[in-house]
Design an enzyme around this catalytic site. Structure first.
Site, short mmCIF file in Angstrom:
data_model
loop_
_atom_site.label_atom_id
_atom_site.label_comp_id
_atom_site.label_asym_id
_atom_site.label_seq_id
_atom_site.Cartn_x
_atom_site.Cartn_y
_atom_site.Cartn_z
N SER A 191 2.89 -0.23 -0.45
CA SER A 191 4.30 0.14 -0.61
C SER A 191 4.34 1.39 -1.46
CB SER A 191 5.06 -0.99 -1.30
OG SER A 191 6.35 -0.56 -1.71
N LYS B 59 1.15 -4.40 -5.21
CA LYS B 59 0.94 -3.34 -4.23
C LYS B 59 0.00 -2.25 -4.77
CE LYS B 59 3.19 -5.14 -0.87
NZ LYS B 59 2.44 -5.61 0.32
N TYR C 13 5.61 -7.51 -8.14
CA TYR C 13 5.47 -6.94 -6.79
C TYR C 13 4.84 -5.55 -6.87
CZ TYR C 13 6.67 -4.89 -2.27
OH TYR C 13 6.60 -4.26 -1.05
N THR D 87 14.65 -3.26 7.72
CA THR D 87 14.36 -4.41 8.56
C THR D 87 15.64 -5.24 8.69
OG1 THR D 87 13.70 -5.73 6.65
CG2 THR D 87 11.97 -4.47 7.77
#
Length: 304
Positions: free
Chosen positions: A193, A212, A208, A243
């Site tokens: 990411s 990544k 998170y 998305t």
């Protein structure tokens, strides 16, 4: 001076006709509208390659599968946590293949896989090899994100996030290499990411981001370890991609969407199909001298 010919491949409605002749197809299909004789570089083709994607029942993983099918892949393993979802998506991809090219017969299989479990990943690869005999391109796309302050982050969620995002990527890459080395090599792409390079705001997601960053450096390390054995390992780092899930979230928080757009130099969020060219490049022979590298597709976010 030789004339440079460029192949334009664009999404057109089914009734659209190209400037140089008919260009008939289904909505969203990539169609050629160039002069006769112009062809894409064959090294970008996924024809004859067996592809495997984790987290492929929906989201970016599903879009990666579509990109492979659009580029000629006819052997595809669709891995996801729930077997029924994986199988349903595999059937949808078969339909897409027929719509995209009526002559295409896609052999897509849906396989259950919990990437946080080494045994589950091993079983999924065993099923893939039993079906296709080999695997040439593997994309570790399965991942999750939570938004909590560092002080309030639930420990069970913290462990689950690292099990999927970090350990899952490692298990997937390792099984891919075990299958690829005896056959002479292959391509592995870990989905990181832009968060591996920057700190996202205003949402709080330290674990998170760190996961990544770990995936990004993992790819570099594995790339060096397996380089002489023919296994290439690279990273694709998306920015904010719209998305279906993200669209649902942002529909209830329009201010957050405006904030993200204002922080992105291109002034918009990405569409999943914006990643198609990058994933095909990394998994095809077009990038055969590229390993340990990262491609960011983030609308310039990391540049400011």
């Amino acid at each position: 001076m030789a004339t440079l010919r460029v192949l334009a491949r664009v999404a057109l409605p089914s009734t659209t006709r190209g400037r140089f002749g008919a260009a008939v197809g289904v909505p969203g299909r990539l169609l050629s509208t160039t002069t006769a004789g112009a062809k894409p570089l064959p090294m970008f083709s996924m024809e004859g390659k067996v592809c495997l994607v984790t987290g492929a029942a929906r989201g970016l993983g599903y879009e990666f599968c579509r990109a492979f099918v659009s580029s000629g892949c006819t052997s595809l393993a669709v891995l996801d946590l729930v077997e029924a979802d994986a199988r349903a998506s595999a059937e949808e991809l078969k339909t897409y293949a027929k719509e995209f090219n009526g002559d295409t017969e896609l052999n897509a299989v849906g396989i259950e896989c919990d990437v946080s479990s080494e045994v589950s990943v091993q079983n999924a690869f065993a099923d893939t090899l039993k079906t296709f005999g080999r695997v040439d391109a593997v994309v570790a796309s399965a991942g999750i994100v939570h938004n909590h302050s560092a002080f309030d982050y639930p420990v069970d969620r913290l462990k689950r996030l690292y099990d999927i995002n970090v350990h899952g990527a490692f298990f997937t890459a390792r099984e891919a290499a075990k299958a690829m080395i005896p056959q002479g090599g292959g391509a592995v792409v870990l989905i990181a990411s832009m968060s591996a390079n920057i700190v996202n705001v205003p949402q709080l997601q330290t674990p998170y981001n760190a996961s990544k960053a770990a995936v990004k450096h993992m790819a570099s390390s594995l790339a060096v370890e397996w380089a002489k054995q023919g296994v290439r390992v690279n990273v694709l780092s998306p920015g904010y991609m719209q998305t279906k899930l993200l669209k649902t979230v942002l529909s209830h928080d329009t201010e957050l969407k405006k904030t993200w757009e204002s922080l992105t130099p291109m002034g918009r969020l990405g569409n999943p199909e914006d990643l198609a060219g990058a994933i095909v490049y990394l998994c095809s022979d077009a990038s055969k001298f590229m390993t340990g590298s990262e491609i960011r597709v983030d609308g310039g976010y990391c540049s400011v």
